[in-house]
Design an enzyme around this catalytic site. Structure first.
Site, PDB file in Angstrom:
ATOM      1  N   ASP A 119       0.797  -1.226   0.000  1.00  0.00           N
ATOM      2  CA  ASP A 119       0.000   0.000   0.000  1.00  0.00           C
ATOM      3  C   ASP A 119       0.832   1.280   0.000  1.00  0.00           C
ATOM      4  O   ASP A 119       0.291   2.375  -0.121  1.00  0.00           O
ATOM      5  CB  ASP A 119      -0.962   0.019   1.193  1.00  0.00           C
ATOM      6  CG  ASP A 119      -0.273  -0.249   2.532  1.00  0.00           C
ATOM      7  OD1 ASP A 119       0.865   0.238   2.729  1.00  0.00           O
ATOM      8  OD2 ASP A 119      -0.865  -0.953   3.371  1.00  0.00           O
ATOM      9  N   HIS A 136       7.232  -7.464  -0.990  1.00  0.00           N
ATOM     10  CA  HIS A 136       6.226  -7.827  -1.987  1.00  0.00           C
ATOM     11  C   HIS A 136       5.962  -6.698  -2.975  1.00  0.00           C
ATOM     12  O   HIS A 136       5.138  -6.861  -3.876  1.00  0.00           O
ATOM     13  CB  HIS A 136       4.912  -8.226  -1.301  1.00  0.00           C
ATOM     14  CG  HIS A 136       5.035  -9.507  -0.533  1.00  0.00           C
ATOM     15  ND1 HIS A 136       4.151  -9.870   0.463  1.00  0.00           N
ATOM     16  CD2 HIS A 136       5.944 -10.520  -0.599  1.00  0.00           C
ATOM     17  CE1 HIS A 136       4.511 -11.033   0.972  1.00  0.00           C
ATOM     18  NE2 HIS A 136       5.603 -11.442   0.349  1.00  0.00           N
ATOM     19  N   CYS A 144      13.082   1.642 -13.142  1.00  0.00           N
ATOM     20  CA  CYS A 144      13.739   1.533 -14.436  1.00  0.00           C
ATOM     21  C   CYS A 144      14.488   0.208 -14.506  1.00  0.00           C
ATOM     22  O   CYS A 144      15.249  -0.129 -13.597  1.00  0.00           O
ATOM     23  CB  CYS A 144      14.696   2.696 -14.665  1.00  0.00           C
ATOM     24  SG  CYS A 144      15.626   2.566 -16.213  1.00  0.00           S
ATOM     25  N   CYS A 147      18.650   1.522 -15.168  1.00  0.00           N
ATOM     26  CA  CYS A 147      19.440   2.201 -14.136  1.00  0.00           C
ATOM     27  C   CYS A 147      18.852   2.055 -12.733  1.00  0.00           C
ATOM     28  O   CYS A 147      19.425   2.527 -11.769  1.00  0.00           O
ATOM     29  CB  CYS A 147      19.596   3.685 -14.478  1.00  0.00           C
ATOM     30  SG  CYS A 147      18.076   4.656 -14.284  1.00  0.00           S
ATOM     31  N   GLY A 216       1.312  -7.733  13.099  1.00  0.00           N
ATOM     32  CA  GLY A 216       0.127  -7.759  12.241  1.00  0.00           C
ATOM     33  C   GLY A 216       0.244  -8.688  11.049  1.00  0.00           C
ATOM     34  O   GLY A 216      -0.273  -8.382   9.980  1.00  0.00           O
ATOM     35  N   VAL A 260      -2.857  -4.138  17.485  1.00  0.00           N
ATOM     36  CA  VAL A 260      -1.497  -3.750  17.121  1.00  0.00           C
ATOM     37  C   VAL A 260      -1.181  -2.336  17.582  1.00  0.00           C
ATOM     38  O   VAL A 260      -0.126  -2.076  18.181  1.00  0.00           O
ATOM     39  CB  VAL A 260      -1.299  -3.894  15.587  1.00  0.00           C
ATOM     40  CG1 VAL A 260      -0.036  -3.170  15.138  1.00  0.00           C
ATOM     41  CG2 VAL A 260      -1.240  -5.359  15.187  1.00  0.00           C
TER      42      VAL A 260
END
Length: 291
Positions: A119, A136, A144, A147, A216, A260
């Site tokens: 996110d 992930h 790119c 580079c 979490g 959490v």
């Protein structure tokens, strides 16, 4: 938006265990477990070996983004023929949990942070890119292929699987000029392998840490889900913070089953760390527990 992310992913039936019952520790249990974690944090600061952190979707639920395997998670409800409620990814803002993690990082208690979330909120809250492993990927990021310059977009990059997006590099890191390389998305699909650079950084982090903290995450998907096993092999103890029982829970030192943000905010409070919450929070600030 969660539905957009889901629509970009390939079909994959084995999403791990979903919908496990939630466990709620009593306040007394939470405080006793927090005392153990606080000591790990103090030892990390005094030894110069900061806490190594793994973040999961439970950190972003305060930002009104549903998790995946929780009671109201995307895949839990999907299995019931329902859809999870949540805000559009583009409008999500860092919540109390993100701010606490940043404060702990800035105070030197934690350093390397692996996030399984795509996110972009970990970057948005201000965690330095050099200490952040977006294992992930990031739905708002293009890279790119020549580079390796990175471009953070305001809109979701409508592609996953490290595929070309149709855009070209806008400026080489060293020269500032375009290298004419092609841009690709930066988010893994189910069959995309984690980059060797990320894996190398994780190996390095093990050598620099004194404790492993999972926040979490249900630890259902490998290879990240097996990190507590790796920690145990290295003689490093693990703490988990998650409402549901996590995979390998019997192998960790302390499993905290609680909200959490309550745990993280109480941890900061007990360590004397001021958390800069700002005026634009998507969630309510909890009352910290007295340790």
């Amino acid at each position: 938006m969660t539905s957009v992310y889901e629509s970009l992913l390939s079909e994959y039936p084995d999403k791990g265990v979903v919908g496990k019952p939630e466990i709620r520790d009593s306040e007394t249990e939470i405080i006793e477990k927090l005392k153990i974690l606080i000591q790990h944090f103090r030892n990390a600061k005094s030894s110069g070996k900061p806490i190594f952190v793994l973040i999961g979707a439970g950190v972003s639920t305060g930002s009104k983004l549903p998790d995946f395997r929780g009671k109201h998670g995307v895949w839990t409800l999907q299995a019931e023929g329902k859809h999870a409620e949540g805000v559009d990814f583009q409008f999500a803002r860092p919540g109390v949990s993100h701010k606490c993690i940043l404060a702990l990082h800035n105070a030197g208690f934690i350093k390397t942070i692996i996030t399984q979330n795509v996110d972009g909120l970990d970057r948005k809250v201000g965690i330095p890119v050099e200490d952040l492993i977006e294992v992930h990927g990031n739905l708002f990021l293009e890279v790119c292929q020549s580079c390796f310059s990175e471009y953070v977009r305001d809109d979701i990059v409508m592609s996953v699987g490290l595929k070309p997006t149709g855009r070209s590099c806008e400026g080489n890191k060293k020269t500032g000029r375009s290298c004419r390389g092609k841009l690709r998305d930066a988010t893994l699909d189910w069959d995309t392998e984690i980059s060797t650079n990320h894996l190398d950084r994780i190996k390095k982090a093990w050598k620099e840490t004194s404790h492993f903290l999972c926040i979490g995450t249900s630890l259902e998907i490998i290879p990240m889900g097996s990190l507590p096993i790796e920690a145990k092999k290295r003689g490093i103890k693990t703490t988990t913070i998650n409402y549901q029982e996590t995979a390998h829970e019997k192998k960790v030192e302390t499993a905290i089953h609680a909200d959490v943000k309550l745990i993280l905010y109480s941890l900061c409070h007990a360590l004397g760390i001021d958390v800069e919450l700002g005026n634009d929070l998507p969630d309510e600030v909890p009352v910290p527990l007295k340790i």
